[in-house]
Scaffold this motif. Structure first.
Motif, short mmCIF file in Angstrom:
data_model
loop_
_atom_site.label_atom_id
_atom_site.label_comp_id
_atom_site.label_asym_id
_atom_site.label_seq_id
_atom_site.Cartn_x
_atom_site.Cartn_y
_atom_site.Cartn_z
N TYR A 109 0.85 -1.20 0.00
CA TYR A 109 0.00 0.00 0.00
C TYR A 109 0.88 1.25 0.00
O TYR A 109 2.03 1.21 0.47
N ILE A 110 0.31 2.33 -0.51
CA ILE A 110 0.94 3.64 -0.34
C ILE A 110 -0.12 4.60 0.20
O ILE A 110 -1.27 4.60 -0.26
N SER A 111 0.26 5.37 1.21
CA SER A 111 -0.63 6.39 1.78
C SER A 111 -0.08 7.77 1.45
O SER A 111 1.14 7.99 1.53
N ILE A 112 -0.97 8.67 1.10
CA ILE A 112 -0.58 10.02 0.68
C ILE A 112 -1.27 11.05 1.56
O ILE A 112 -2.48 11.00 1.76
N LEU A 113 -0.48 11.97 2.12
CA LEU A 113 -0.99 13.11 2.85
C LEU A 113 -0.80 14.33 1.96
O LEU A 113 0.34 14.71 1.65
N GLY A 114 -1.89 14.93 1.52
CA GLY A 114 -1.75 16.03 0.57
C GLY A 114 -3.04 16.80 0.38
O GLY A 114 -3.97 16.72 1.18
N PHE A 173 -12.58 30.48 5.45
CA PHE A 173 -12.68 29.02 5.42
C PHE A 173 -11.43 28.41 6.05
O PHE A 173 -10.41 29.08 6.21
N ASN A 174 -11.52 27.13 6.39
CA ASN A 174 -10.38 26.43 6.97
C ASN A 174 -9.53 25.77 5.88
O ASN A 174 -10.01 25.46 4.80
N ALA A 175 -8.26 25.57 6.20
CA ALA A 175 -7.36 24.78 5.37
C ALA A 175 -7.47 23.32 5.79
O ALA A 175 -7.86 23.01 6.92
N ARG A 176 -7.10 22.42 4.88
CA ARG A 176 -7.17 20.99 5.18
C ARG A 176 -5.97 20.26 4.59
O ARG A 176 -5.48 20.62 3.52
N LEU A 177 -5.54 19.22 5.30
CA LEU A 177 -4.66 18.20 4.73
C LEU A 177 -5.47 16.91 4.68
O LEU A 177 -6.13 16.55 5.66
N LEU A 178 -5.41 16.22 3.56
CA LEU A 178 -6.25 15.06 3.31
C LEU A 178 -5.38 13.82 3.13
O LEU A 178 -4.26 13.91 2.60
N ALA A 179 -5.89 12.68 3.55
CA ALA A 179 -5.10 11.45 3.49
C ALA A 179 -5.92 10.32 2.90
O ALA A 179 -7.14 10.23 3.11
N LYS A 180 -5.21 9.44 2.18
CA LYS A 180 -5.87 8.26 1.61
C LYS A 180 -4.83 7.17 1.37
O LYS A 180 -3.68 7.47 1.04
N ARG A 181 -5.24 5.91 1.57
CA ARG A 181 -4.36 4.77 1.33
C ARG A 181 -4.81 4.06 0.05
O ARG A 181 -6.00 3.86 -0.18
N HIS A 201 -0.33 19.06 -4.11
CA HIS A 201 0.69 19.19 -3.07
C HIS A 201 0.73 17.92 -2.23
O HIS A 201 -0.31 17.40 -1.81
N ILE A 202 1.94 17.43 -1.96
CA ILE A 202 2.14 16.24 -1.14
C ILE A 202 3.00 16.62 0.06
O ILE A 202 4.09 17.18 -0.09
N PHE A 203 2.52 16.30 1.25
CA PHE A 203 3.19 16.64 2.50
C PHE A 203 3.90 15.44 3.12
O PHE A 203 4.88 15.61 3.84
N ALA A 204 3.40 14.24 2.87
CA ALA A 204 4.04 13.03 3.42
C ALA A 204 3.58 11.81 2.65
O ALA A 204 2.47 11.78 2.10
#
Length: 213
Positions: A109-114, A173-181, A201-204
């Motif tokens: 699996y790969i998980s992306i925080l972005g 409005f709020n900012a968000r970081l979103l994640a998915k595997r 944009h990718i953070f992790a």
């Protein structure tokens, strides 16, 4: 006949017990990819101030740092990252076809925080394996200013600000970081090729393998 049925039921019950034990002995092994050397954008500013440098959109919009867990294991539900961060430095990748080298990590699996900005995007990411084969996955990136439209998990939410004409003010409005595997072809990963889309944009990144103990 009754004895045969009873014996059959007992065998089925034992088999089910074995399967349950087998499943419980599986463990997820996470490898946190250090992508900090590829950072080329600054999204976060430590405080709201007029001399801020952060700018995720190219038009002065940025995030205010609050309630993030950085430089250590950051777990939410079944997702896990290690977001490398230093104040007042580039803190994310604005994608322009970067090639991320991996030290031969087995993964399923790969998980992306972005997130994305100025639109939502579905972009191809190429996974290269030690045998030279390459597989493509399609990753989802919803715009940070709205709830995710592709089923991503909201991993972080916080204040967004805009710097304009020498003044910085909070956005409404709020900012968000979103994640998915995402499942990938199991194997030994050596490279990840990011999309050529600067709005993404990718953070992790985290590679995960399923290990049977």
């Amino acid at each position: 006949m009754c004895k045969m049925v009873t014996d059959g039921d007992e065998m089925l019950l034992n088999l089910l017990k074995t399967l349950v034990v087998y499943e419980s002995e599986k463990k997820l092994s996470n490898y946190f990819i250090d992508i900090s050397e590829y950072y080329n954008n600054q999204a976060f500013e430590d405080t709201l101030r007029d001399d801020s440098k952060a700018d995720i959109t190219g038009e002065g919009t940025h995030y205010i740092f609050q309630d993030l867990l950085v430089n250590q294991e950051w777990i939410k539900g079944d997702l896990c990252f290690n977001y490398k961060y230093l104040p007042s430095k580039a803190d994310n990748i604005s994608c322009n076809a970067q090639e991320i080298s991996i030290p031969n990590i087995n993964a399923q699996y790969i998980s992306i925080l972005g997130c994305s900005e100025f639109g939502c995007y579905r972009e191809n990411i190429v996974i290269e394996y030690s045998d030279g084969t390459k597989k493509i996955i399609t990753a989802d990136f919803s715009d940070f200013f709205q709830p995710p439209i592709y089923g991503e998990k909201v991993y972080w939410t916080g204040a967004a600000a805009e710097r304009k004409n020498g003044r910085t003010r909070y956005h409404s409005f709020n900012a968000r970081l979103l994640a998915k595997r995402y499942p990938i072809e199991p194997g030994c990963v050596v490279k990840i090729y990011l999309p050529n889309k600067r709005n993404v944009h990718i953070f992790a990144l985290t590679l995960t393998d399923e290990v049977v103990l």
